[in-house]
Design a protein around this motif. Sequence first.
Motif, short mmCIF file in Angstrom:
data_model
loop_
_atom_site.label_atom_id
_atom_site.label_comp_id
_atom_site.label_asym_id
_atom_site.label_seq_id
_atom_site.Cartn_x
_atom_site.Cartn_y
_atom_site.Cartn_z
N TRP A 143 -2.14 1.25 8.20
CA TRP A 143 -2.52 -0.17 8.14
C TRP A 143 -1.92 -0.98 9.29
O TRP A 143 -2.51 -1.96 9.72
CB TRP A 143 -2.08 -0.76 6.81
CG TRP A 143 -3.11 -0.68 5.73
CD1 TRP A 143 -3.91 -1.69 5.25
CD2 TRP A 143 -3.50 0.49 4.98
NE1 TRP A 143 -4.75 -1.22 4.27
CE2 TRP A 143 -4.53 0.11 4.09
CE3 TRP A 143 -3.08 1.81 5.00
CZ2 TRP A 143 -5.13 1.00 3.21
CZ3 TRP A 143 -3.68 2.71 4.13
CH2 TRP A 143 -4.69 2.30 3.24
N SER A 169 -5.54 -3.65 -0.77
CA SER A 169 -6.09 -4.14 0.49
C SER A 169 -6.92 -5.40 0.28
O SER A 169 -6.87 -6.33 1.09
CB SER A 169 -6.94 -3.05 1.15
OG SER A 169 -6.15 -1.93 1.51
N VAL A 194 0.84 -1.20 0.00
CA VAL A 194 0.00 0.00 0.00
C VAL A 194 0.87 1.25 0.00
O VAL A 194 0.67 2.18 -0.80
CB VAL A 194 -0.95 0.00 1.22
CG1 VAL A 194 -1.57 1.39 1.41
CG2 VAL A 194 -2.04 -1.02 1.05
N THR A 199 -6.14 -7.11 3.76
CA THR A 199 -5.76 -6.24 4.87
C THR A 199 -6.66 -5.01 4.85
O THR A 199 -7.31 -4.71 3.85
CB THR A 199 -4.29 -5.81 4.75
OG1 THR A 199 -3.91 -5.05 5.90
CG2 THR A 199 -4.05 -4.98 3.50
N THR A 238 -5.10 1.59 -3.39
CA THR A 238 -5.05 1.15 -2.00
C THR A 238 -6.22 0.20 -1.68
O THR A 238 -6.06 -0.76 -0.92
CB THR A 238 -5.09 2.35 -1.04
OG1 THR A 238 -6.22 3.19 -1.35
CG2 THR A 238 -3.81 3.15 -1.14
#
Length: 257
Positions: free
Chosen positions: A220, A131, A65, A136, A127
């Motif tokens: 994150w 993810s 990311v 995540t 992003t």
Amino acid sequence: MKAAAAHNARDLKVLFRTEWKLFNRVKANYIYAVFVPLMLMLALKFSQDQMKLADDNLKAGPVMVSTSVGILLVFSLYSFITGLYVLRREELVLKRLRTGEVSDPVILAGGASMYIVVCIVQILAVTTGVSLIFSTAPHQPLTALLGILTGLALMTVMAAATAALCKTAESVTIATLPAIFLLPMISGVYIPREILPNALADVLLFAPLSPTVDLVRSGWTQNLDTAGILARLLLAAAWTALFAWIAARKFRWEPRT
């Protein structure tokens, strides 16, 4: 004060609409805006397979990311805005705008506004995609947002400072090469600092784009506490102020003769 702010906002809106019309005339711009995030996600997935991040206690999702954000800031924002400033200068657009009531910062911000919006959309898309790919999610979204904002501000003023070095549009490629190749390398975009020797990693912590990378990743991982976040924000502000000062002193508003 309120009247001046309203006037600046109105000028920014007008400049954004102008850049939007110019952007919209070239349909290839949309292909680029969509193609880059897609290719970036594929490249990140491939590179993650090659890098053994787990050996250094790094999670692939947060690293990818922050890497994607850094790459987009450099390639989709910095390089394009630098070229845009030089092109508008050669077209005498900046000179004509400056003869009116529009302030210098508003002229530069308005000219860059379209590409800032494009970069933000690309960052959100990448992003989100990364993810999902790496399963995540951000735990400190505000920290990540602060990181993105610092990167947007830094790359914009850095583009203005670089444009001051460019005599013609043809020289933009050469002038931006150091930042395009060196900045991601030393700021933890391509190579996480955690896998470098400690002494080198400590030095590279102060690289211009390092605060952005650290803040986005912490969004994150939550690896930065309040003091760490504030330290990164102060460092980012210092670099932004430095390049803004250079741009204010050296930026040329009309072609060199």
